[in-house]
Structure formats: C-alpha cells, structure tokens
Write a protein that holds these residues in place. Structure first.
Motif, PDB file in Angstrom:
ATOM      1  N   GLU A 172       0.641  -1.266   0.046  1.00 52.83           N
ATOM      2  CA  GLU A 172      -0.015  -0.095  -0.023  1.00 52.83           C
ATOM      3  C   GLU A 172       0.691   1.100   0.078  1.00 52.83           C
ATOM      4  OE1 GLU A 172      -3.782  -2.023   2.234  1.00 52.83           O
ATOM      5  OE2 GLU A 172      -2.825  -0.221   3.264  1.00 52.83           O
ATOM      6  N   MET A 173       2.082   1.175   0.745  1.00 53.65           N
ATOM      7  CA  MET A 173       2.980   2.511   0.673  1.00 53.65           C
ATOM      8  C   MET A 173       3.603   2.304  -0.278  1.00 53.65           C
ATOM      9  SD  MET A 173       3.869   5.285   1.744  1.00 53.65           S
ATOM     10  CE  MET A 173       2.963   5.540   3.207  1.00 53.65           C
ATOM     11  N   ILE A 174       4.109   1.330  -0.894  1.00 53.68           N
ATOM     12  CA  ILE A 174       5.059   1.108  -2.070  1.00 53.68           C
ATOM     13  C   ILE A 174       4.372   1.797  -3.141  1.00 53.68           C
ATOM     14  CG2 ILE A 174       6.140  -0.460  -3.664  1.00 53.68           C
ATOM     15  CD1 ILE A 174       6.785  -2.295  -1.257  1.00 53.68           C
ATOM     16  N   LEU A 175       2.968   1.555  -3.359  1.00 55.77           N
ATOM     17  CA  LEU A 175       2.190   2.165  -4.171  1.00 55.77           C
ATOM     18  C   LEU A 175       1.919   3.782  -4.113  1.00 55.77           C
ATOM     19  CD1 LEU A 175      -1.143  -0.090  -4.689  1.00 55.77           C
ATOM     20  CD2 LEU A 175      -0.053   0.938  -6.521  1.00 55.77           C
ATOM     21  N   LEU A 176       1.825   4.077  -2.910  1.00 51.81           N
ATOM     22  CA  LEU A 176       1.379   5.522  -2.755  1.00 51.81           C
ATOM     23  C   LEU A 176       2.823   6.310  -2.600  1.00 51.81           C
ATOM     24  CD1 LEU A 176      -0.779   7.565  -1.666  1.00 51.81           C
ATOM     25  CD2 LEU A 176      -0.219   6.897   0.649  1.00 51.81           C
ATOM     26  N   ALA A 177       3.683   5.956  -2.001  1.00 54.93           N
ATOM     27  CA  ALA A 177       4.983   6.884  -2.091  1.00 54.93           C
ATOM     28  C   ALA A 177       5.376   7.661  -3.131  1.00 54.93           C
ATOM     29  CB  ALA A 177       6.172   5.975  -1.343  1.00 54.93           C
ATOM     30  N   PRO A 178       5.375   6.879  -4.426  1.00 54.16           N
ATOM     31  CA  PRO A 178       5.823   7.499  -5.533  1.00 54.16           C
ATOM     32  C   PRO A 178       4.861   9.013  -5.935  1.00 54.16           C
ATOM     33  CG  PRO A 178       6.022   5.521  -5.929  1.00 54.16           C
ATOM     34  CD  PRO A 178       5.268   5.476  -4.629  1.00 54.16           C
ATOM     35  N   GLN A 179       3.573   8.353  -5.596  1.00 54.65           N
ATOM     36  CA  GLN A 179       2.411   9.355  -5.927  1.00 54.65           C
ATOM     37  C   GLN A 179       2.536  10.601  -5.236  1.00 54.65           C
ATOM     38  OE1 GLN A 179      -0.550   8.896  -7.962  1.00 54.65           O
ATOM     39  NE2 GLN A 179      -1.404  10.701  -7.421  1.00 54.65           N
ATOM     40  N   LEU A 180       2.971  10.529  -3.750  1.00 53.39           N
ATOM     41  CA  LEU A 180       3.303  11.503  -2.994  1.00 53.39           C
ATOM     42  C   LEU A 180       4.926  12.349  -3.233  1.00 53.39           C
ATOM     43  CD1 LEU A 180       1.844  10.208   0.129  1.00 53.39           C
ATOM     44  CD2 LEU A 180       0.787  11.769  -1.438  1.00 53.39           C
ATOM     45  N   LYS A 181       5.570  11.748  -4.112  1.00 53.62           N
ATOM     46  CA  LYS A 181       6.775  12.140  -4.575  1.00 53.62           C
ATOM     47  C   LYS A 181       7.804  12.355  -3.333  1.00 53.62           C
ATOM     48  CE  LYS A 181       5.176  15.219  -8.325  1.00 53.62           C
ATOM     49  NZ  LYS A 181       4.413  14.077  -8.828  1.00 53.62           N
ATOM     50  N   LEU A 182       7.777  11.189  -2.653  1.00 52.24           N
ATOM     51  CA  LEU A 182       8.581  10.927  -1.144  1.00 52.24           C
ATOM     52  C   LEU A 182       9.878  10.758  -1.439  1.00 52.24           C
ATOM     53  CD1 LEU A 182       5.746   9.279   1.262  1.00 52.24           C
ATOM     54  CD2 LEU A 182       6.359  12.005   0.949  1.00 52.24           C
ATOM     55  N   ASP A 183      10.762  11.805  -2.037  1.00 50.94           N
ATOM     56  CA  ASP A 183      12.041  11.414  -2.160  1.00 50.94           C
ATOM     57  C   ASP A 183      12.908  11.497  -1.058  1.00 50.94           C
ATOM     58  OD1 ASP A 183      11.870  14.179  -1.774  1.00 50.94           O
ATOM     59  OD2 ASP A 183      12.366  14.708  -3.849  1.00 50.94           O
ATOM     60  N   ASN A 184      12.416  11.821   0.096  1.00 55.86           N
ATOM     61  CA  ASN A 184      13.020  11.792   1.539  1.00 55.86           C
ATOM     62  C   ASN A 184      12.758  10.614   2.303  1.00 55.86           C
ATOM     63  OD1 ASN A 184      10.372  12.131   1.842  1.00 55.86           O
ATOM     64  ND2 ASN A 184      10.578  14.064   3.139  1.00 55.86           N
ATOM     65  N   LEU A 185      12.123   9.355   1.466  1.00 53.42           N
ATOM     66  CA  LEU A 185      11.929   8.175   1.850  1.00 53.42           C
ATOM     67  C   LEU A 185      13.116   7.158   1.420  1.00 53.42           C
ATOM     68  CD1 LEU A 185      10.264   6.164   3.816  1.00 53.42           C
ATOM     69  CD2 LEU A 185       8.580   6.177   1.883  1.00 53.42           C
ATOM     70  N   ILE A 186      13.743   6.459   2.118  1.00 56.74           N
ATOM     71  CA  ILE A 186      14.908   5.530   1.643  1.00 56.74           C
ATOM     72  C   ILE A 186      14.540   4.399   2.096  1.00 56.74           C
ATOM     73  CG2 ILE A 186      17.248   5.060   1.443  1.00 56.74           C
ATOM     74  CD1 ILE A 186      17.571   8.291   1.858  1.00 56.74           C
ATOM     75  N   LEU A 187      13.826   3.275   1.357  1.00 54.40           N
ATOM     76  CA  LEU A 187      13.767   2.064   2.087  1.00 54.40           C
ATOM     77  C   LEU A 187      14.937   1.130   1.612  1.00 54.40           C
ATOM     78  CD1 LEU A 187      11.524  -0.107   2.992  1.00 54.40           C
ATOM     79  CD2 LEU A 187      11.024  -0.289   0.575  1.00 54.40           C
ATOM     80  N   ILE A 188      15.129   0.341   2.548  1.00 57.35           N
ATOM     81  CA  ILE A 188      16.273  -0.616   2.571  1.00 57.35           C
ATOM     82  C   ILE A 188      15.787  -2.252   2.608  1.00 57.35           C
ATOM     83  CG2 ILE A 188      18.640  -1.409   3.218  1.00 57.35           C
ATOM     84  CD1 ILE A 188      18.880   1.315   4.376  1.00 57.35           C
TER      85      ILE A 188
END
Lengths: 270, 311
Positions: free
Chosen positions: A155-171
């Motif tokens: 659900e968040m993997i879908l949403l984060a690009p929509q919100l342009k969350l370039d300050n989110l770094i997933l590892i």
C-alpha cells in the motif's frame, strides 16, 4: 576503497549481537547479522542523529521494521553511545527494557516493531510530515524480504511515488530466507528490482555486505528528485559466521558454548 | 452527525494548525471543504486503511493531531492491529472516525454494518472510545478530541439526524462525561451513539416516566457520575446499536459489578441490555428496519413493570 572504520564497526556490531543472543539464549541472530553492514554504514556516515539528543526535531529518522532482529540495532545504538553498553546484557531478562522486539522505550529507537509490515507506512507518514513542513531530514526504513509478503507494505509502495516522497529511503535486507524456508520457495520475490521499478521507485540493487556499494547507493539516495528510493541489499542470513550462514536454522537457534566461542573466533578473524 | 463533525473539524482546524485529515477515498460531498481550506493538512491516501493508520501514526509522531476518516469497519476492523500497535501502543494523537455506526448503511449489507468495533476497540489500552448521540454531541466530541492528547475512536452516524440536546447542545465535554437528557423516576435508560433519538421519542410518545442518559464516551466512563445513576435507580436499561458481547451494556455491567464487589453499592439495580444478539442480518432494509430485526427496541412493559414493583 572500503572504509575500514565501518568494517570494524560492523564486526563490533556482530560481536556485541552474538554476546547478547548467547547470554539471553535468544533467537533471530541470522537476520540480525544479515543487516549488520547496513547498520554500520548507515550509522557511521549517513543517519544524522546525536546520541546525546536523539529526539532532536531535525534528526534523520531510522525505522527498523524487522523488529525481531533488534539485537544488532541495540548493539549499534549502544556502541554509538545512545545508552550504556552494559545495559545490553540485560537483553530479554526479567524487567529489562530491552525487549526481544525493537521497542521505542530505548533512546534512538523511533518505533516499536514486531508485527511485520508496519514500519513502512509509518515511515511514509514521517516523510510526508517532513514534506509538509519543508524539513530536510530523511526517513530510512529497513524491512526484511519475508515481510514483503505483507500487503500493507505494498500500500505504501504504491503511494510513496504518488506523494513524491524522495526523502523516504527504503532498504530491503534481502537475505533470501524467511521463517519456514527460502523466500523463492514461499513467495518468490524475483525480480524485486523490476517490481519496485514498475511501482516507480528508484532502485539500487547492491551487495548488502559491500560497504562501498552501500555507501555509493546511500549517497545517491540523497538526491531530491521527487522519487522515493529503495536499496535492495542482497545479503546472507547469518553473515559472518560460516555455520550460521544461509540457513533457516539460525532464525531460531541460540548458540551453545562451543558455537559461541567458535563464532567469536570467526568474527574476530574477519 | 457527519456534517456536524466535518463543520466543527474545519472550525478547529482554523485555530489549530496541527489538525490533519486523512481519508480512505471516502467522504464524497463531506470532506471537500476541509480539503479546499487546508490542502497542506489533508490527504486522500486511497483505498488502503492499514496504510492510512500507519501514515497517521507517522504524522502524529511529528506533532500533528490526525483524523482518519472512512466508513464503519474500514478504518477500524480492517486496520485493527495498526490501531492497537502503531497508534495506541505509541499513545499517539490519532482520531479514528468511522461514519455509519451500527446499521446506518442498512441495505448495503453486513460489510457496512459496524456492529462489533466498539467491543474490539474498548479493550485496547490508551484508546478513548466515543459514540456521540446526536449532531450536537458529535460537534462537542470533535472539539474534545481536537484538544485531547492521545488516541480516540469516534463512531458517528450518518447525515440528517435530528438534535436531541436543545437548545444549546451539551456544551463542552470532559473525558468520560455522561449527559443527562431527562431525570425522572426509578428507571434509567442509558443510551450510547445514535440510539438516543429513538429513546427520547419512545419515552415522550409513550408518556413514560424514566430517566435518560446519553453516553458519548464508552471508555472511559465517569465512574462517580455512573455510581450516582446506579444509586438513584432500581432498574437500568442499556441500549446500543452493537453486539451484546463486549459492547456498551457490557461496559456498564463491568463497572457496576466492580462497585458491587467492593461493597460500595447499597443496592444493585437490575440491568437489561438491549443489543444485537450475536447475529448477522442479511436482509435489505433501512436502519430502523434492521434495528427492529435485531431487537433494538424498548418495551413499554419493562419500564412500567419496574415502576409498579417500586410502588
């Protein structure tokens, strides 16, 4: 050239983790070891946080989603001075605040985790808050590969690009083993890189034990280009102790005295 | 209630820049004015309630007072673990707002019947559980939650319910408040949520002498005020649009039992619980029709008999 200090720190994290797990007769050492290099590089050179002021508003946030692997995070934080190293030996003991899944009662730990598939959504909320406040700190979230079975992550993997969350770094600690077997035999994630690319993330597919590759990927993750970043850190469960590597057994087992001594010798040699 | 909630939330957001509204792709013709006035404190996260609850936790950690809004079971049952662990265990300022409590969406079927969530939610530590009885209570609860520090659940009805509290509403609410609607006789009807209008109409239309109390809070409940109700009535009737198990009536019984066990009550009133009898209902029908099917009705005899026994 590799950063010798991060390699030494990763070794210290593993040795400290081993000691905690051995004395507490605890489990999950395999997953704690697989992410030790990631933690070393992150906490040495990337996460901007003051151990003496861990709640400062402008700190970077680090959220560990695979809370069962908390020992290497506790070790990292204690070694960095967030709380006294001596406390580590209370891990899992009666009355200790060092629970066997990450707890936010510990200085430097942002959230409690244990149930899988929670931290990425919270991380998205933090990253969104930073965006709305025009703050420049980053949110780092470390998940396991097995927990990508949880739909909430997607659900968040879908949403984060929509919100342009370039300050989110997933590892993703992609150690290829989950609770009951190989990831590819339970729910095959391949190609994880293509999956994230299809979801419009910027993907770095690297060796999660190679400090140069980790450093390079994390450097590139600092770019603010409107795209959330994911580092697929290909790792080995139990990395650092040969008899623990790449086996599901060390998701559960605690080392006996001989194994403990043997593990110390191996880790010291590396 | 829905309209009272959103209008008051807008008023609160005008003076409190921490208020943030997340919606799960629901709220057509309800949430738009908030979104237009406060675009920086509004987000439609899509149809993804687990994510919505997690995002709310993250925003609350950064100082926002977050409202998450959706229908009945979606922002509650669908993300129960996120509510328990991410929101309540971390004791965060998140308000879970469910519209369409009980059978408000009658004909839409069991998926839309919110009839178990109070029981699930009231067992979770730190969480305040609210079910306002009319638009005025919904407005007051909105003001209460916008100032309260900690997680809250707000069950509201739909649009168009009449006000029961007149003319100036219940005023400001304190945590756990019980609202007397009328005080008369030995029988007290304790109502929570949207059953209130039915209760007041029943008493008025049948010209019955009975006290009526509205409970906008199901957890916590002001125990001193409740003790006084126990002490001043011989019979209590609880009514709720929720399963009998673990609901509002159960909460009243638990508190009464604890008073009795500590021998603090000189006499123990009898208590009849009107609640859904452990069943789903799979017939189409209005809210009123389904309430009747589930037996959510007052019996005149229950009240009159109790009064005659007294005499």
């Amino acid at each position: 050239m590799s950063d010798l200090s991060t390699i030494k720190f990763a070794k210290d994290i593993r040795l400290t983790t081993l000691e905690m797990v051995y004395h507490a007769r605890a489990s999950h050492i395999g997953g704690a070891f697989s992410m030790a290099d990631i933690l070393s590089v992150l906490y040495s050179n990337f996460i901007r946080i003051d151990p003496k002021n861990p709640e400062s508003v402008d700190r970077d946030r680090f959220l560990l989603s695979k809370g069962h692997a908390c020992t290497s995070l506790y070790a990292t934080l204690a070694l960095k001075g967030f709380f006294p190293k001596e406390e580590l030996l209370t891990y899992g003991k009666d009355g200790s605040r060092l629970l066997s899944h990450t707890t936010h009662k510990i200085p430097g730990v942002e959230i409690s985790a244990g149930s899988l598939g929670h931290a990425l959504s919270i991380s998205g909320g933090l990253a969104l808050a930073a965006k709305r406040k025009s703050a420049n700190w980053n949110t780092y979230c470390l998940v396991s590969d097995g927990e990508l079975n949880e739909g909430s992550n997607w659900e968040m993997i879908l949403l984060a690009p929509q919100l342009k969350l370039d300050n989110l770094i997933l590892i993703v600690d992609y150690n290829k083993i989950q609770s009951l077997g190989k990831v590819k035999d339970v729910i095959n994630l391949d190609s994880l890189k293509k999956k994230f690319e299809a979801f419009n993330w910027e993907v770095f597919d690297i060796d999660g034990h190679n400090h140069e590759e980790l450093t390079s990927a994390l450097d590139q993750c600092q770019t603010k280009n409107g795209i959330p970043k994911v580092i697929i850190a290909n790792t080995i469960k139990g990395k650092g102790v040969s008899f623990m590597e790449d086996t599901v057994l060390w998701h559960y087992k605690s080392p006996d005295e001989n194994q403990y001594k043997e593990a110390i010798l191996e880790l010291e040699k590396n | 209630m829905r309209t009272a909630f959103i209008n008051q939330l807008i008023e609160e957001a005008k003076v409190n820049d921490k208020i943030f509204l997340l919606v799960g792709d629901l709220g057509f013709s309800v949430v738009e004015p908030f979104a237009e006035l406060f675009p920086d404190r509004y987000l439609n996260v899509g149809i993804a309630e687990q994510n919505m609850a997690g995002i709310a936790a993250g925003l609350a950690m950064e100082g926002y007072n977050v409202y998450i809004y959706s229908i009945g079971n979606f922002p509650t049952l669908r993300c129960m673990e996120q509510i328990r662990y991410d929101i309540c265990y971390h004791n965060l300022n998140v308000n879970i707002v469910a519209v369409g409590g009980g059978y408000a969406y009658g004909s839409l079927g069991a998926s839309h019947h919110a009839t178990e969530e109070i029981g699930m939610l009231r067992t979770i530590p730190n969480l305040v559980v609210c079910a306002p009885g009319d638009p005025a209570e919904a407005k007051a609860i909105t003001t209460f939650t916008s100032n309260y520090v900690g997680p809250c659940y707000i069950r509201i009805g739909k649009a168009g319910e009449p006000d029961v509290h007149k003319p100036n509403g219940p005023g400001s609410l304190m945590l756990g408040d019980i609202l007397p609607v009328s005080k008369a006789g030995e029988v007290a009807i304790l109502s929570t949520g949207a059953m209130l209008k039915y209760v007041t109409d029943f008493v008025e239309n049948n010209n019955i002498k009975a006290s009526i109390y509205s409970f906008p809070f199901i957890k916590p409940i002001n125990s001193e005020k409740l003790f006084n109700i126990f002490n001043s009535h011989t019979k209590l009737i609880t009514i709720e649009e929720h399963q009998a198990s673990a609901g509002f009536g159960s909460a009243i019984l638990e508190i009464m039992n604890d008073f009795a066990e500590r021998k603090e009550l000189t006499s123990i009133p009898s208590l009849k619980r009107i609640a859904i009898p452990d069943q789903f209902y799979s017939v189409a029908g209005s809210q009123g029709y389904l309430r009747e099917q589930a037996g959510l009705v007052l019996e005149k005899g229950d009240i009159l008999n109790a009064i005659s026994i007294e005499k």
